[in-house]
Motif scaffolding. Structure first.
Motif, PDB file in Angstrom:
ATOM      1  N   UNK A 163       5.658   0.716   6.470  1.00  0.00           N
ATOM      2  CA  UNK A 163       6.810   1.073   5.642  1.00  0.00           C
ATOM      3  C   UNK A 163       7.180  -0.080   4.711  1.00  0.00           C
ATOM      4  N   UNK A 164       7.203  -1.300   5.265  1.00  0.00           N
ATOM      5  CA  UNK A 164       7.526  -2.469   4.441  1.00  0.00           C
ATOM      6  C   UNK A 164       6.481  -2.669   3.349  1.00  0.00           C
ATOM      7  N   UNK A 165       5.201  -2.471   3.687  1.00  0.00           N
ATOM      8  CA  UNK A 165       4.134  -2.634   2.698  1.00  0.00           C
ATOM      9  C   UNK A 165       4.213  -1.572   1.609  1.00  0.00           C
ATOM     10  N   UNK A 166       4.692  -0.370   1.972  1.00  0.00           N
ATOM     11  CA  UNK A 166       4.805   0.704   0.986  1.00  0.00           C
ATOM     12  C   UNK A 166       5.985   0.477   0.044  1.00  0.00           C
ATOM     13  N   UNK A 167       7.045  -0.182   0.519  1.00  0.00           N
ATOM     14  CA  UNK A 167       8.241  -0.418  -0.295  1.00  0.00           C
ATOM     15  C   UNK A 167       7.978  -1.478  -1.359  1.00  0.00           C
ATOM     16  N   UNK A 168       7.307  -2.558  -0.951  1.00  0.00           N
ATOM     17  CA  UNK A 168       7.072  -3.669  -1.870  1.00  0.00           C
ATOM     18  C   UNK A 168       5.698  -3.552  -2.511  1.00  0.00           C
ATOM     19  N   UNK A 169       5.513  -4.251  -3.626  1.00  0.00           N
ATOM     20  CA  UNK A 169       4.240  -4.209  -4.351  1.00  0.00           C
ATOM     21  C   UNK A 169       3.146  -4.856  -3.509  1.00  0.00           C
ATOM     22  N   UNK A 170       2.031  -4.144  -3.279  1.00  0.00           N
ATOM     23  CA  UNK A 170       0.965  -4.703  -2.444  1.00  0.00           C
ATOM     24  C   UNK A 170       0.409  -5.992  -3.043  1.00  0.00           C
ATOM     25  N   UNK A 171       0.032  -6.913  -2.184  1.00  0.00           N
ATOM     26  CA  UNK A 171      -0.540  -8.180  -2.604  1.00  0.00           C
ATOM     27  C   UNK A 171      -0.607  -9.143  -1.443  1.00  0.00           C
ATOM     28  N   UNK A 172      -1.294 -10.259  -1.643  1.00  0.00           N
ATOM     29  CA  UNK A 172      -1.503 -11.203  -0.552  1.00  0.00           C
ATOM     30  C   UNK A 172      -0.187 -11.779  -0.046  1.00  0.00           C
ATOM     31  N   UNK A 173       0.658 -12.268  -0.956  1.00  0.00           N
ATOM     32  CA  UNK A 173       1.905 -12.902  -0.526  1.00  0.00           C
ATOM     33  C   UNK A 173       2.890 -11.884   0.022  1.00  0.00           C
ATOM     34  N   UNK A 174       2.830 -10.660  -0.447  1.00  0.00           N
ATOM     35  CA  UNK A 174       3.667  -9.606   0.137  1.00  0.00           C
ATOM     36  C   UNK A 174       3.304  -9.386   1.599  1.00  0.00           C
ATOM     37  N   UNK A 175       2.010  -9.327   1.883  1.00  0.00           N
ATOM     38  CA  UNK A 175       1.557  -9.129   3.260  1.00  0.00           C
ATOM     39  C   UNK A 175       1.930 -10.329   4.125  1.00  0.00           C
ATOM     40  N   UNK A 176       1.785 -11.528   3.588  1.00  0.00           N
ATOM     41  CA  UNK A 176       2.147 -12.732   4.346  1.00  0.00           C
ATOM     42  C   UNK A 176       3.625 -12.681   4.746  1.00  0.00           C
ATOM     43  N   UNK A 177       4.489 -12.364   3.790  1.00  0.00           N
ATOM     44  CA  UNK A 177       5.929 -12.334   4.074  1.00  0.00           C
ATOM     45  C   UNK A 177       6.289 -11.206   5.027  1.00  0.00           C
ATOM     46  N   UNK A 178       5.673 -10.046   4.856  1.00  0.00           N
ATOM     47  CA  UNK A 178       5.962  -8.924   5.752  1.00  0.00           C
ATOM     48  C   UNK A 178       5.576  -9.268   7.184  1.00  0.00           C
TER      49      UNK A 178
END
Length: 278
Positions: free
Chosen positions: A132-147
């Motif tokens: 759900x968090x990955x779908x809300x924010x723009x996919x990318x390396x730093x997005x995944x790291x923060x999630x």
């Protein structure tokens, strides 16, 4: 004293032959990933041969569907996945340690508040929360790291809190309080060093899980986006039955690297737990 403890820990670790072998394999994989710009034969994003060619003398692991060298992309993909796992582990461990120290030492309403937030985060299905968090924010390396970093902290928070609850009743902590030592000194110079061993062991588990999570999210298209290679999006080709059965060089190397990384990290973590156990 410290040298004696270190040498004893190393001796205990070396008794686990699987862990030592895992450490060697893991080190080789990390070195290959770090040195990817030096040892990679081609560019990871530009075509260098025919489309979906099987392994040959020029391309040891073949080429992908648009002609990029699979070996080169595998080296860079391992680099990305290790970075995601490491950064997510550092973020989640830092958050969990700080909250666990504060919760266990101060107690009262602050402890109840932090534990309520911890229970709330842990009550959600883990993979669903990440998706759900990955779908809300723009996919990318730093997005995944923060999630991953902001989702994986409850476990280490509970672990540290439990240790602090027992340590704060010991005589050496009570003597520090009586002597007028600051709370920051007591928390980070007295209590924290005594909780590092279980935190370190827990971090190996979080590291392995973060690598798997990155692979799963990238495989589903919610993680690191192509043309940037990661182990997860290299596995994306396995979604096609034709590639899965007839062109294994497009996905099998990435799958093998993921298995090796996770198994090696778990063996190292188990050996560390035994070696650090006093």
């Amino acid at each position: 004293m410290k040298n004696t403890m270190l040498s004893r820990t190393v001796r205990r670790f070396c008794r686990h032959r699987l862990a030592v072998a895992s450490l060697v394999i893991f080190t080789l994989i990390v070195l290959a990933a770090v040195l990817a710009p030096v040892i990679a034969p081609y560019s990871p994003t530009k075509p260098s041969g025919g489309f979906s060619k099987p392994p040959n003398a020029e391309h040891l692991l073949g080429t992908d569907k648009i002609g990029r060298d699979v070996l080169t992309r595998l080296l860079y993909a391992t680099r990305i996945s290790l970075l995601v796992g490491l950064m997510a582990t550092l973020i989640s461990t830092a958050i969990g340690v700080v909250l666990g120290l504060v919760s266990g030492y101060f107690g009262g309403w602050l402890d109840r508040l932090i534990m309520s937030i911890t229970d709330m985060v842990m009550s959600f299905p883990y993979i669903l929360l990440v998706l759900v968090a990955a779908a809300i924010f723009e996919p990318g390396m730093w997005t995944i790291i923060l999630i991953l970093g902001f989702v994986d902290w409850p476990g280490v928070c509970r672990l540290v809190r439990g240790n602090v609850l027992s340590l704060r009743e010991t005589n050496f902590i009570k003597s520090d309080v009586t002597a007028g030592m600051s709370r920051g000194y007591i928390l980070f110079r007295e209590i924290l060093p005594h909780t590092l061993s279980p935190v370190l062991v827990n971090a190996t588990t979080v590291f392995a899980v973060s690598i798997l999570d990155e692979a799963a999210l990238s495989f589903l298209g919610q993680g690191v986006q192509s043309p940037t290679p990661s182990l997860g999006n290299l596995l994306g080709g396995a979604q096609s039955l034709t590639i899965l059965t007839e062109k294994p060089w497009l996905w099998l190397p990435a799958g093998i690297v993921i298995i090796l990384l996770v198994v090696c990290i778990n063996f190292i973590g188990d050996a560390l737990r035994d070696a650090l156990d006093r």
